[in-house]
Scaffold this motif. Structure first.
Motif, PDB file in Angstrom:
ATOM      1  N   GLN A  29       0.521  -1.238   0.196  1.00 40.86           N
ATOM      2  CA  GLN A  29      -0.384   0.250   0.044  1.00 40.86           C
ATOM      3  C   GLN A  29       0.839   1.172   0.341  1.00 40.86           C
ATOM      4  OE1 GLN A  29      -3.699   0.451   0.303  1.00 40.86           O
ATOM      5  NE2 GLN A  29      -3.280  -1.890  -0.532  1.00 40.86           N
ATOM      6  N   VAL A  30       0.372   2.635  -0.335  1.00 35.20           N
ATOM      7  CA  VAL A  30       0.939   3.523  -0.656  1.00 35.20           C
ATOM      8  C   VAL A  30       0.570   4.099   1.025  1.00 35.20           C
ATOM      9  CG1 VAL A  30       1.281   6.506  -1.681  1.00 35.20           C
ATOM     10  CG2 VAL A  30       1.351   3.562  -3.265  1.00 35.20           C
ATOM     11  N   GLY A  31       0.744   4.554   1.405  1.00 38.86           N
ATOM     12  CA  GLY A  31       0.384   4.915   2.980  1.00 38.86           C
ATOM     13  C   GLY A  31       0.294   6.387   2.738  1.00 38.86           C
ATOM     14  N   SER A  32      -0.361   7.124   4.161  1.00 34.44           N
ATOM     15  CA  SER A  32      -0.749   8.429   3.821  1.00 34.44           C
ATOM     16  C   SER A  32      -0.281   9.706   3.615  1.00 34.44           C
ATOM     17  CB  SER A  32      -1.710   9.299   4.725  1.00 34.44           C
ATOM     18  OG  SER A  32      -1.145   8.762   6.013  1.00 34.44           O
ATOM     19  N   ASP A  33       1.254   9.758   4.487  1.00 35.62           N
ATOM     20  CA  ASP A  33       2.430  10.770   4.448  1.00 35.62           C
ATOM     21  C   ASP A  33       3.443  10.227   3.678  1.00 35.62           C
ATOM     22  OD1 ASP A  33       2.311  11.027   6.805  1.00 35.62           O
ATOM     23  OD2 ASP A  33       3.462   9.651   7.503  1.00 35.62           O
ATOM     24  N   ASP A  34       2.806   9.868   1.872  1.00 34.23           N
ATOM     25  CA  ASP A  34       3.518   9.709   0.319  1.00 34.23           C
ATOM     26  C   ASP A  34       3.528  11.002  -0.089  1.00 34.23           C
ATOM     27  OD1 ASP A  34       4.852   7.910  -1.129  1.00 34.23           O
ATOM     28  OD2 ASP A  34       3.205   9.019  -2.378  1.00 34.23           O
ATOM     29  N   LEU A  35       5.073  11.489   0.107  1.00 32.38           N
ATOM     30  CA  LEU A  35       5.627  12.667  -0.717  1.00 32.38           C
ATOM     31  C   LEU A  35       5.059  14.221   0.046  1.00 32.38           C
ATOM     32  CD1 LEU A  35       5.933  11.230  -4.449  1.00 32.38           C
ATOM     33  CD2 LEU A  35       6.913  11.336  -3.068  1.00 32.38           C
ATOM     34  N   ALA A  75       6.615  21.818   0.447  1.00 29.32           N
ATOM     35  CA  ALA A  75       7.545  22.161  -0.414  1.00 29.32           C
ATOM     36  C   ALA A  75       5.854  23.587  -1.391  1.00 29.32           C
ATOM     37  CB  ALA A  75       7.738  21.888  -1.487  1.00 29.32           C
ATOM     38  N   LEU A  76       4.945  23.052  -2.124  1.00 29.80           N
ATOM     39  CA  LEU A  76       4.232  24.152  -3.059  1.00 29.80           C
ATOM     40  C   LEU A  76       2.624  24.665  -2.029  1.00 29.80           C
ATOM     41  CD1 LEU A  76       3.348  21.069  -4.873  1.00 29.80           C
ATOM     42  CD2 LEU A  76       4.893  22.930  -5.812  1.00 29.80           C
ATOM     43  N   GLY A  77       2.682  24.767  -0.534  1.00 29.99           N
ATOM     44  CA  GLY A  77       2.058  24.912  -0.066  1.00 29.99           C
ATOM     45  C   GLY A  77       0.642  24.714  -0.141  1.00 29.99           C
ATOM     46  N   ALA A  78       0.777  23.473  -0.193  1.00 29.66           N
ATOM     47  CA  ALA A  78      -0.989  22.287  -0.890  1.00 29.66           C
ATOM     48  C   ALA A  78      -0.957  21.808   0.544  1.00 29.66           C
ATOM     49  CB  ALA A  78      -0.208  21.297  -2.179  1.00 29.66           C
ATOM     50  N   PRO A  79      -1.959  20.796   0.732  1.00 32.04           N
ATOM     51  CA  PRO A  79      -3.329  20.668   2.143  1.00 32.04           C
ATOM     52  C   PRO A  79      -2.236  19.186   2.125  1.00 32.04           C
ATOM     53  CG  PRO A  79      -4.530  21.026   0.827  1.00 32.04           C
ATOM     54  CD  PRO A  79      -3.264  21.579   0.071  1.00 32.04           C
ATOM     55  N   PRO A  80      -2.322  17.733   2.633  1.00 34.96           N
ATOM     56  CA  PRO A  80      -1.293  16.969   2.784  1.00 34.96           C
ATOM     57  C   PRO A  80      -2.352  16.233   2.255  1.00 34.96           C
ATOM     58  CG  PRO A  80      -2.370  17.613   4.829  1.00 34.96           C
ATOM     59  CD  PRO A  80      -2.850  18.557   4.345  1.00 34.96           C
ATOM     60  N   PRO A  81      -1.457  15.138   1.405  1.00 36.37           N
ATOM     61  CA  PRO A  81      -1.526  14.339   0.757  1.00 36.37           C
ATOM     62  C   PRO A  81      -2.345  13.209   1.265  1.00 36.37           C
ATOM     63  CG  PRO A  81      -0.085  13.421   0.929  1.00 36.37           C
ATOM     64  CD  PRO A  81      -0.125  15.219   1.983  1.00 36.37           C
ATOM     65  N   SER A  82      -3.564  12.838   2.417  1.00 37.63           N
ATOM     66  CA  SER A  82      -4.561  11.972   2.687  1.00 37.63           C
ATOM     67  C   SER A  82      -5.150  12.791   4.575  1.00 37.63           C
ATOM     68  CB  SER A  82      -4.453  11.202   2.988  1.00 37.63           C
ATOM     69  OG  SER A  82      -5.221  10.413   3.378  1.00 37.63           O
ATOM     70  N   PRO A  83      -6.261  13.072   3.872  1.00 35.33           N
ATOM     71  CA  PRO A  83      -6.982  13.815   4.746  1.00 35.33           C
ATOM     72  C   PRO A  83      -7.208  13.033   6.325  1.00 35.33           C
ATOM     73  CG  PRO A  83      -8.664  13.304   3.978  1.00 35.33           C
ATOM     74  CD  PRO A  83      -7.022  12.447   3.211  1.00 35.33           C
ATOM     75  N   ARG A  84      -6.392  11.439   5.957  1.00 34.53           N
ATOM     76  CA  ARG A  84      -6.839  10.237   7.093  1.00 34.53           C
ATOM     77  C   ARG A  84      -5.841   9.591   7.020  1.00 34.53           C
ATOM     78  NH1 ARG A  84     -11.723   9.849   4.354  1.00 34.53           N
ATOM     79  NH2 ARG A  84     -13.724  10.449   5.316  1.00 34.53           N
ATOM     80  N   ARG A  85      -5.238   8.567   8.272  1.00 36.27           N
ATOM     81  CA  ARG A  85      -3.658   7.945   8.622  1.00 36.27           C
ATOM     82  C   ARG A  85      -4.686   6.550   7.871  1.00 36.27           C
ATOM     83  NH1 ARG A  85      -2.724   5.220  14.317  1.00 36.27           N
ATOM     84  NH2 ARG A  85      -1.151   4.145  13.800  1.00 36.27           N
ATOM     85  N   TRP A  86      -3.411   6.344   7.032  1.00 41.13           N
ATOM     86  CA  TRP A  86      -2.957   5.471   6.610  1.00 41.13           C
ATOM     87  C   TRP A  86      -1.750   4.096   6.436  1.00 41.13           C
ATOM     88  CZ3 TRP A  86      -5.642   1.337   5.549  1.00 41.13           C
ATOM     89  CH2 TRP A  86      -5.950   0.637   4.387  1.00 41.13           C
ATOM     90  N   ASP A  87      -1.196   3.499   7.631  1.00 44.65           N
ATOM     91  CA  ASP A  87      -0.062   3.026   7.331  1.00 44.65           C
ATOM     92  C   ASP A  87      -0.761   1.370   7.688  1.00 44.65           C
ATOM     93  OD1 ASP A  87      -1.436   3.046  10.372  1.00 44.65           O
ATOM     94  OD2 ASP A  87       0.154   4.700  10.468  1.00 44.65           O
ATOM     95  N   ALA A  88       0.956   1.068   8.128  1.00 48.41           N
ATOM     96  CA  ALA A  88       0.219  -0.526   9.135  1.00 48.41           C
ATOM     97  C   ALA A  88      -0.345  -0.910   9.628  1.00 48.41           C
ATOM     98  CB  ALA A  88       2.314  -0.809   8.645  1.00 48.41           C
TER      99      ALA A  88
END
Length: 249
Positions: A139-145, A151-164
């Motif tokens: 899986q691709v986790g919620s902290d991916d990149l 750096a772009l001042g954008a919101p986090p890639p995922s609104p929910r935690r997704w990890d192992a």
């Protein structure tokens, strides 16, 4: 007045990039990715070889599934993204693989379920696996990149935690026995701002409101960083889980 990105052909180069399924050959030399310490295909092959039935969730263009051949006589792939579905069907047709756009409706149907960078519907996996059947997922986790978003001042890639931990808990709640858990943050180095733009256009969920025009100023700053340092490095987020449906008592 906004400054322009350093390459005049930035937008046209990224827009014209060719991608088939999940092949990112266009990025060769422009971005360098590290891989997790494990090899998903090497873990999958010994599960696939003796299986009589196999389901591959979110197969993309069918690249990985074709790489795992020879496949069980009864192999089904699922791909709902309309850009990828015809590519997967063409690639997997020689292997006799049916490509669906929705999950199968049956029960106790597959010896092995695979999901690499795709969905992980725990209850459906438990329903579709035969007793004793095995799930393997990367899986691709919620902290991916996440550093790219920062750096772009954008919101986090995922609104929910997704990890192992979260995924393992969901599989356990669905009645599966989790037998292997691994999690790592391999690096990804962008060496050209065009690779950043191409990535964000190809993976639109990374920065959901991304257009080169909307982020023109931030891209120009990031391009300057890449020119000064030679690259801009971020961390991917990958985790691998293997689980088994218990045999009936």
């Amino acid at each position: 007045m906004r400054s322009s990105p350093p390459d005049d052909d930035l937008n046209t180069a990224a827009a014209g990039a060719s991608m088939t399924g999940w092949e990112f050959a266009w990025l060769d030399g422009l971005a360098v990715a590290s891989e997790p310490s494990w090899s998903y295909p090497e873990i999958a092959r010994p599960l696939v070889r003796p299986a009589g039935s196999l389901l591959d969730l979110d197969t993309g263009g069918g690249e990985l599934l074709a790489e795992l051949a020879p496949l069980p006589a009864y192999t089904v792939a699922v791909e709902s993204w309309t850009r990828n579905t015809p590519i997967a069907r063409e690639r997997l047709a020689p292997f006799g693989v049916e490509v669906l756009t929705e999950l199968p409706a049956g029960e106790d149907e597959f010896d092995v379920v695979l999901s690499r960078h795709g969905r992980l519907p725990a209850a459906d996996v438990a329903r579709l696996l035969k007793p004793g059947g095995v799930l393997l997922t990367q899986q691709v986790g919620s902290d991916d990149l996440a550093e790219l978003n920062d750096a772009l001042g954008a919101p986090p890639p995922s609104p929910r935690r997704w990890d192992a931990e979260v995924a393992a808990a969901a599989l356990t709640a669905a009645g599966l026995l989790v037998t292997d858990v691994r999690e790592e943050h391999p690096g990804l180095a962008f060496r050209d701002i065009r690779a950043v733009v191409h990535h964000l256009r190809t993976v639109p969920w990374q920065v959901r409101d991304f257009t080169p025009q909307r982020y023109e100023r931030e891209l120009a700053r990031l391009a300057a960083v890449i020119r000064a340092r030679g690259e801009f490095t971020v961390r991917a987020h990958r985790f691998l889980l293997q689980a088994q449906r218990p045999t009936e008592a």
